[in-house]
Design an enzyme around this catalytic site. Structure first.
Site, PDB file in Angstrom:
ATOM      1  N   ASP A 137       0.244  -2.823  11.919  1.00 48.61           N
ATOM      2  CA  ASP A 137       0.619  -3.432  10.768  1.00 48.61           C
ATOM      3  C   ASP A 137       0.897  -4.932  10.829  1.00 48.61           C
ATOM      4  OD1 ASP A 137       2.189  -4.161   8.341  1.00 48.61           O
ATOM      5  OD2 ASP A 137       2.212  -1.972   7.976  1.00 48.61           O
ATOM      6  N   THR A 153      -0.931   7.703  -1.013  1.00 48.83           N
ATOM      7  CA  THR A 153      -2.157   7.634  -1.480  1.00 48.83           C
ATOM      8  C   THR A 153      -3.082   6.517  -0.872  1.00 48.83           C
ATOM      9  OG1 THR A 153      -1.477   5.739  -3.243  1.00 48.83           O
ATOM     10  CG2 THR A 153      -1.106   8.303  -3.825  1.00 48.83           C
ATOM     11  N   ASP A 189       4.155  -6.036   9.538  1.00 47.13           N
ATOM     12  CA  ASP A 189       5.400  -5.638  10.276  1.00 47.13           C
ATOM     13  C   ASP A 189       5.659  -6.678  11.631  1.00 47.13           C
ATOM     14  OD1 ASP A 189       6.431  -4.161   8.469  1.00 47.13           O
ATOM     15  OD2 ASP A 189       5.572  -2.057   9.766  1.00 47.13           O
ATOM     16  N   ARG A 226       0.854  -1.275   0.019  1.00 46.63           N
ATOM     17  CA  ARG A 226      -0.148  -0.085   0.004  1.00 46.63           C
ATOM     18  C   ARG A 226       0.962   1.303   0.098  1.00 46.63           C
ATOM     19  NH1 ARG A 226      -4.913   0.847   4.452  1.00 46.63           N
ATOM     20  NH2 ARG A 226      -2.749   1.265   5.829  1.00 46.63           N
TER      21      ARG A 226
HETATM   22  C1  PRP Z   1      -1.603  -4.132   4.643  1.00 48.14           C
HETATM   23  C2  PRP Z   1      -2.213  -5.412   4.733  1.00 48.14           C
HETATM   24  C3  PRP Z   1      -3.086  -5.472   3.752  1.00 48.14           C
HETATM   25  C4  PRP Z   1      -3.425  -3.973   3.044  1.00 48.14           C
HETATM   26  C5  PRP Z   1      -4.826  -3.671   3.727  1.00 48.14           C
HETATM   27  O1  PRP Z   1      -0.302  -4.676   3.629  1.00 48.14           O
HETATM   28  O2  PRP Z   1      -1.620  -6.504   5.161  1.00 48.14           O
HETATM   29  O3  PRP Z   1      -2.635  -6.153   2.710  1.00 48.14           O
HETATM   30  O4  PRP Z   1      -2.165  -3.220   4.020  1.00 48.14           O
HETATM   31  O5  PRP Z   1      -4.907  -2.199   3.236  1.00 48.14           O
HETATM   32  P1  PRP Z   1      -5.952  -1.697   2.377  1.00 48.14           P
HETATM   33  O6  PRP Z   1      -7.171  -2.532   2.595  1.00 48.14           O
HETATM   34  O7  PRP Z   1      -6.155  -0.221   2.426  1.00 48.14           O
HETATM   35  O8  PRP Z   1      -5.322  -1.968   0.866  1.00 48.14           O
HETATM   36  P2  PRP Z   1       0.832  -3.709   3.452  1.00 48.14           P
HETATM   37  O9  PRP Z   1       0.676  -2.585   2.380  1.00 48.14           O
HETATM   38  O10 PRP Z   1       1.505  -2.942   4.697  1.00 48.14           O
HETATM   39  O11 PRP Z   1       1.975  -4.636   2.684  1.00 48.14           O
HETATM   40  P3  PRP Z   1       2.485  -5.875   3.538  1.00 48.14           P
HETATM   41  O12 PRP Z   1       1.597  -6.834   3.890  1.00 48.14           O
HETATM   42  O13 PRP Z   1       3.746  -6.180   2.884  1.00 48.14           O
HETATM   43  O14 PRP Z   1       3.248  -5.364   5.160  1.00 48.14           O
END
Ligand code: PRP
Length: 208
Positions: free
Chosen positions: A199, A107, A202, A103
């Site tokens: 998160d 944005t 993380d 993400r």
């Molecule tokens: C987080 C989470 C989802 C997403 C949810 O991933 O694990 O994949 O954000 O957010 P959304 O519904 O607003 O799209 P992240 O982007 O932190 O990636 P990661 O799993 O690699 O940490």
């Protein structure tokens, strides 16, 4: 499609520990896998069965066994990986697809960096895995990809969802069934689920 919140006491108890900021990486990983397995067990309640006969050492037995399409798990990277591990304890032979999405912090829109799906994904019953359904951007992007591949009626398993994400997925993909362990209050200004668990990626991998 309906929304199911898995309110089983074991799931809710494990979720209470998962949310706790004091939970270690090791415990967090194990709990994510266990909760996912229990959620999938519940989500698979509607899989079709067919009648069959087997010979036991004593006599013929009328049995019921899984019918219909073969299954596939699709993990949204990174955090969906541990969910897939947990569910594999139930269905060890399942095919697994990976969708790499992160993400964008400004944005909040998903950016794709990896895609590898089973060749016959369009003919399978698909469980899409991501612990967090926040804005819903990642889930919708992954569901778009599955729809392009011909997947019908996918099931989206997320441990915690926010109302904003739920609404976005239901609007973009009414054919998808959503299974959560909890639906939380809202998103904060950074797009984090409140109260959520932080998160998930993380906390699973010890990054920040
Ligand atoms: C987080 C989470 C989802 C997403 C949810 O991933 O694990 O994949 O954000 O957010 P959304 O519904 O607003 O799209 P992240 O982007 O932190 O990636 P990661 O799993 O690699 O940490």
């Amino acid at each position: 499609m309906p929304l199911t919140v898995v309110d089983h006491p074991l799931v809710q108890h494990k979720l209470s520990i998962l949310r706790d900021r004091a939970t270690t990486v090791r415990e967090f990983r194990a709990l994510c896998a266990e909760i996912s397995m229990l959620m999938a067990f519940e989500a698979m309640r509607t899989l079709p069965l067919e009648d069959a006969l087997v010979e036991t050492p004593v006599a013929s037995a009328k049995v019921r066994r899984l019918a219909g399409k073969k299954l596939a798990l699709v993990a949204i990277l990174r955090a969906g990986l541990v969910m897939a591990d947990g569910i594999l304890t139930l269905i060890p032979g399942a095919r697994i697809g990976h969708v790499g999405l992160y993400r964008d912090e400004t944005t909040l829109e998903p950016v794709r960096y990896f895609l590898k799906l089973p060749g016959d994904i369009g003919e399978r019953d698909v469980f899409l895995l991501d612990p967090m359904l926040a804005t819903g951007g990642s889930a919708v992007a992954a569901l778009d990809l599955l729809a392009e591949e011909g997947v019908q009626a996918p099931r989206l398993l997320c441990i915690i969802g926010a109302p904003e994400g739920l609404e976005r997925v239901q609007e973009a993909h009414p054919e998808a069934e959503i299974i959560l362990a909890a639906c939380d209050e809202r998103l904060d200004e950074r797009g984090f689920i409140v109260p959520g668990l932080g998160d998930a990626g993380d906390r699973l991998y010890g990054t920040r």
